[in-house]
Write a protein that holds these residues in place. Structure first.
Motif, PDB file in Angstrom:
ATOM      1  N   ALA A  85       0.826  -1.208   0.000  1.00 24.86           N
ATOM      2  CA  ALA A  85       0.000   0.000   0.000  1.00 24.86           C
ATOM      3  C   ALA A  85       0.860   1.257   0.000  1.00 24.86           C
ATOM      4  O   ALA A  85       0.495   2.272  -0.615  1.00 24.86           O
ATOM      5  N   MET A  86       1.993   1.208   0.664  1.00 26.58           N
ATOM      6  CA  MET A  86       2.911   2.356   0.666  1.00 26.58           C
ATOM      7  C   MET A  86       3.459   2.648  -0.724  1.00 26.58           C
ATOM      8  O   MET A  86       3.869   3.772  -1.019  1.00 26.58           O
ATOM      9  N   ASN A  87       3.438   1.630  -1.571  1.00 32.18           N
ATOM     10  CA  ASN A  87       4.063   1.754  -2.886  1.00 32.18           C
ATOM     11  C   ASN A  87       3.057   1.695  -4.025  1.00 32.18           C
ATOM     12  O   ASN A  87       3.381   1.254  -5.132  1.00 32.18           O
ATOM     13  N   GLY A  88       1.846   2.149  -3.776  1.00 35.22           N
ATOM     14  CA  GLY A  88       0.895   2.362  -4.854  1.00 35.22           C
ATOM     15  C   GLY A  88      -0.089   1.259  -5.134  1.00 35.22           C
ATOM     16  O   GLY A  88      -0.926   1.403  -6.029  1.00 35.22           O
ATOM     17  N   MET A  89      -0.018   0.148  -4.407  1.00 33.78           N
ATOM     18  CA  MET A  89      -0.977  -0.931  -4.615  1.00 33.78           C
ATOM     19  C   MET A  89      -2.182  -0.747  -3.690  1.00 33.78           C
ATOM     20  O   MET A  89      -2.153   0.054  -2.746  1.00 33.78           O
ATOM     21  N   ARG A  90      -3.264  -1.499  -3.979  1.00 34.49           N
ATOM     22  CA  ARG A  90      -4.450  -1.515  -3.128  1.00 34.49           C
ATOM     23  C   ARG A  90      -4.721  -2.965  -2.731  1.00 34.49           C
ATOM     24  O   ARG A  90      -5.573  -3.632  -3.317  1.00 34.49           O
ATOM     25  N   PRO A  91      -4.013  -3.459  -1.716  1.00 33.67           N
ATOM     26  CA  PRO A  91      -4.190  -4.856  -1.318  1.00 33.67           C
ATOM     27  C   PRO A  91      -5.479  -5.089  -0.543  1.00 33.67           C
ATOM     28  O   PRO A  91      -5.923  -4.251   0.251  1.00 33.67           O
ATOM     29  N   VAL A  92      -6.084  -6.248  -0.808  1.00 39.00           N
ATOM     30  CA  VAL A  92      -7.244  -6.731  -0.058  1.00 39.00           C
ATOM     31  C   VAL A  92      -6.844  -8.080   0.501  1.00 39.00           C
ATOM     32  O   VAL A  92      -6.631  -9.031  -0.261  1.00 39.00           O
ATOM     33  N   VAL A  93      -6.718  -8.182   1.819  1.00 34.87           N
ATOM     34  CA  VAL A  93      -6.231  -9.421   2.416  1.00 34.87           C
ATOM     35  C   VAL A  93      -7.321 -10.065   3.256  1.00 34.87           C
ATOM     36  O   VAL A  93      -8.196  -9.389   3.802  1.00 34.87           O
ATOM     37  N   GLU A  94      -7.282 -11.381   3.335  1.00 36.78           N
ATOM     38  CA  GLU A  94      -8.250 -12.142   4.128  1.00 36.78           C
ATOM     39  C   GLU A  94      -7.556 -12.781   5.311  1.00 36.78           C
ATOM     40  O   GLU A  94      -6.503 -13.406   5.167  1.00 36.78           O
ATOM     41  N   MET A  95      -8.166 -12.657   6.492  1.00 34.54           N
ATOM     42  CA  MET A  95      -7.616 -13.240   7.711  1.00 34.54           C
ATOM     43  C   MET A  95      -8.176 -14.628   8.005  1.00 34.54           C
ATOM     44  O   MET A  95      -7.839 -15.239   9.018  1.00 34.54           O
ATOM     45  N   GLN A  96      -9.055 -15.132   7.176  1.00 33.34           N
ATOM     46  CA  GLN A  96      -9.644 -16.475   7.237  1.00 33.34           C
ATOM     47  C   GLN A  96     -10.658 -16.632   8.369  1.00 33.34           C
ATOM     48  O   GLN A  96     -11.797 -17.015   8.123  1.00 33.34           O
ATOM     49  N   PHE A  97     -10.285 -16.381   9.614  1.00 34.39           N
ATOM     50  CA  PHE A  97     -11.216 -16.368  10.744  1.00 34.39           C
ATOM     51  C   PHE A  97     -10.860 -15.205  11.658  1.00 34.39           C
ATOM     52  O   PHE A  97      -9.709 -14.769  11.720  1.00 34.39           O
ATOM     53  N   ASP A  98     -11.847 -14.748  12.437  1.00 37.17           N
ATOM     54  CA  ASP A  98     -11.692 -13.581  13.284  1.00 37.17           C
ATOM     55  C   ASP A  98     -10.476 -13.652  14.203  1.00 37.17           C
ATOM     56  O   ASP A  98      -9.610 -12.772  14.163  1.00 37.17           O
ATOM     57  N   ALA A  99     -10.392 -14.675  15.034  1.00 39.21           N
ATOM     58  CA  ALA A  99      -9.299 -14.742  15.996  1.00 39.21           C
ATOM     59  C   ALA A  99      -7.953 -15.043  15.339  1.00 39.21           C
ATOM     60  O   ALA A  99      -6.912 -14.821  15.953  1.00 39.21           O
ATOM     61  N   PHE A 100      -7.974 -15.531  14.090  1.00 39.27           N
ATOM     62  CA  PHE A 100      -6.715 -15.758  13.385  1.00 39.27           C
ATOM     63  C   PHE A 100      -6.021 -14.437  13.069  1.00 39.27           C
ATOM     64  O   PHE A 100      -4.825 -14.417  12.736  1.00 39.27           O
ATOM     65  N   ALA A 101      -6.753 -13.323  13.146  1.00 41.43           N
ATOM     66  CA  ALA A 101      -6.153 -12.015  12.866  1.00 41.43           C
ATOM     67  C   ALA A 101      -5.311 -11.509  14.025  1.00 41.43           C
ATOM     68  O   ALA A 101      -4.519 -10.575  13.849  1.00 41.43           O
ATOM     69  N   PHE A 102      -5.460 -12.088  15.207  1.00 37.55           N
ATOM     70  CA  PHE A 102      -4.746 -11.554  16.363  1.00 37.55           C
ATOM     71  C   PHE A 102      -3.223 -11.593  16.230  1.00 37.55           C
ATOM     72  O   PHE A 102      -2.540 -10.700  16.733  1.00 37.55           O
ATOM     73  N   PRO A 103      -2.626 -12.598  15.571  1.00 42.91           N
ATOM     74  CA  PRO A 103      -1.176 -12.523  15.366  1.00 42.91           C
ATOM     75  C   PRO A 103      -0.736 -11.308  14.538  1.00 42.91           C
ATOM     76  O   PRO A 103       0.434 -10.922  14.591  1.00 42.91           O
ATOM     77  N   ALA A 104      -1.667 -10.717  13.786  1.00 37.03           N
ATOM     78  CA  ALA A 104      -1.346  -9.518  12.998  1.00 37.03           C
ATOM     79  C   ALA A 104      -1.728  -8.237  13.717  1.00 37.03           C
ATOM     80  O   ALA A 104      -1.596  -7.145  13.153  1.00 37.03           O
ATOM     81  N   PHE A 105      -2.197  -8.349  14.959  1.00 36.87           N
ATOM     82  CA  PHE A 105      -2.751  -7.176  15.638  1.00 36.87           C
ATOM     83  C   PHE A 105      -1.699  -6.084  15.837  1.00 36.87           C
ATOM     84  O   PHE A 105      -1.996  -4.890  15.738  1.00 36.87           O
ATOM     85  N   GLU A 106      -0.476  -6.478  16.122  1.00 34.22           N
ATOM     86  CA  GLU A 106       0.582  -5.466  16.299  1.00 34.22           C
ATOM     87  C   GLU A 106       0.816  -4.691  15.014  1.00 34.22           C
ATOM     88  O   GLU A 106       0.967  -3.461  15.029  1.00 34.22           O
ATOM     89  N   GLN A 107       0.839  -5.395  13.889  1.00 36.63           N
ATOM     90  CA  GLN A 107       1.002  -4.708  12.606  1.00 36.63           C
ATOM     91  C   GLN A 107      -0.155  -3.742  12.365  1.00 36.63           C
ATOM     92  O   GLN A 107       0.034  -2.617  11.913  1.00 36.63           O
ATOM     93  N   ILE A 108      -1.381  -4.199  12.677  1.00 39.15           N
ATOM     94  CA  ILE A 108      -2.561  -3.383  12.405  1.00 39.15           C
ATOM     95  C   ILE A 108      -2.575  -2.129  13.272  1.00 39.15           C
ATOM     96  O   ILE A 108      -2.804  -1.018  12.788  1.00 39.15           O
TER      97      ILE A 108
END
Length: 356
Positions: A85-108
């Protein structure tokens, strides 16, 4: 990046009966067709089409450069999306399940939400994080969490959750077109519900990237709640997976001689105070319905905002019907945990009618 050519363009147009999941698929496909910077990726979203088949057919149509599988590493998925996204793209990513997103919470929370502010708006992150969430599918914890409050509490994120087939398409298209990061919460139990929609009318709002922000004079749905049912006695405020039981409760109440208004918040952040406040002032009685646990929740925030803005219009305290403050239960207990018609109508009965 040179986009792979699209093949097998869908023939769907005009008035169609679609599932909620298919509306999301079409939203991504149409966005990818209109803008070569849109890419879709995540665990199993490519050839498999995702656990719920929401990305089905995107790889065969747009190629593996535009829709592709990633390793099982959510922090890496969101980290890569941030860089793209910083470099001009528009990414759409899927976390598969709600709680599976928690490992990415720091990034978010540390990077996705803060980069725009950190750079004084010089670096925007137009990315979408799709999160299938909530219950109603007979799943277990880690697969049925309602995690919306975590994201709504984090400044810098737009948080959306559709409850209808039409909104699934419209809100996802607008999320992809947004210049800011969007957490897009998809109620899992709605994926295979159906409705008839006019695809041509929905697409007319998004004819080209130049139309972002409200094509053809049509205002954005982001930041706008909607009145689904008019009523005069009390207002039910819901979003995402709780809208259907709120509507069912209003229908049951009507048969008993009570008129209930139903509001679908749909945009948790930014929040539409104007529509909600007008609805509350018109009835004076409110029940907020949400599937997540009630403590420190989105339902708590809605109730607090109503009390601050509409105190003198209230004929009774704002009540909440929510999930219980426990981890998500096993499948056989799910029906006792989820807000349903009986619990909603019990709350309506407690709105101090005897004092009116």
């Amino acid at each position: 990046m040179t986009a792979a050519p699209a093949i097998n363009a869908p023939a769907l147009s005009g008035v169609q009966s679609l599932t909620f999941a298919k509306a999301l698929t079409l939203a991504m496909a149409d966005a990818m067709e209109a803008d070569p910077s849109v890419v879709v990726f995540g665990v199993d979203v490519g050839k498999l089409g995702g656990v719920f088949r929401v990305t089905d057919g995107l790889t065969s149509r747009f190629g593996e450069e535009r829709c592709f599988d990633t390793p099982l590493a959510e922090s890496g998925i969101v980290g890569m999306a941030t860089g793209m996204a910083m470099n001009g793209m528009r990414p759409v990513v899927e976390m598969q399940f709600d709680a599976f997103a928690f490992p990415a919470f720091e990034q978010i929370t540390s990077h996705v939400a803060k980069t725009g502010n950190r750079t004084r708006g010089q670096v925007r992150l137009p990315l979408v994080i799709r999160i299938p969430y909530a219950g109603g599918i007979g799943g277990v914890e880690h697969h049925c969490d309602s995690s919306e409050a975590h994201y709504a509490h984090t400044p810098g994120l737009v948080v959306l959750t559709p409850s209808s087939v039409a909104d699934a398409y419209t809100l996802l298209r607008e999320a992809i077109e947004s210049p800011d990061p969007v957490v897009f919460m998809e109620p899992k139990k709605l994926y295979f519900t159906k409705a008839t929609v006019d695809l041509d009318a929905l697409r007319s709002r998004h004819s080209s990237p130049a139309d972002r922000g409200g094509a053809n004079g049509v205002p954005s749905s982001i930041g706008r709640a909607t009145v689904l049912r008019e009523g005069t006695d009390a207002t039910l405020i819901a979003y995402g997976p709780s809208v259907a039981p709120a509507l069912a409760a209003a229908e049951t109440a009507a048969a008993e001689g009570r008129s209930l208004q139903v509001i679908d918040v749909r945009s948790l952040v930014p929040f539409d105070d104007d529509t909600v406040n007008a609805a509350v002032r018109s009835t004076g009685r409110v029940v907020v319905v949400a599937e997540a646990p009630g403590f420190a929740s989105m339902a708590s925030e809605i109730a607090a905002r109503i009390q601050e803005h509409c105190f003198h219009s209230l004929a009774a305290p704002v009540l909440r019907v929510s999930g219980f403050d426990v981890p998500y239960p096993p499948p056989r207990l799910e029906k006792y945990y989820l807000p349903g018609v009986d619990r909603i109508l019990d709350a309506v009965d407690r709105l101090q009618w005897e004092e009116s």
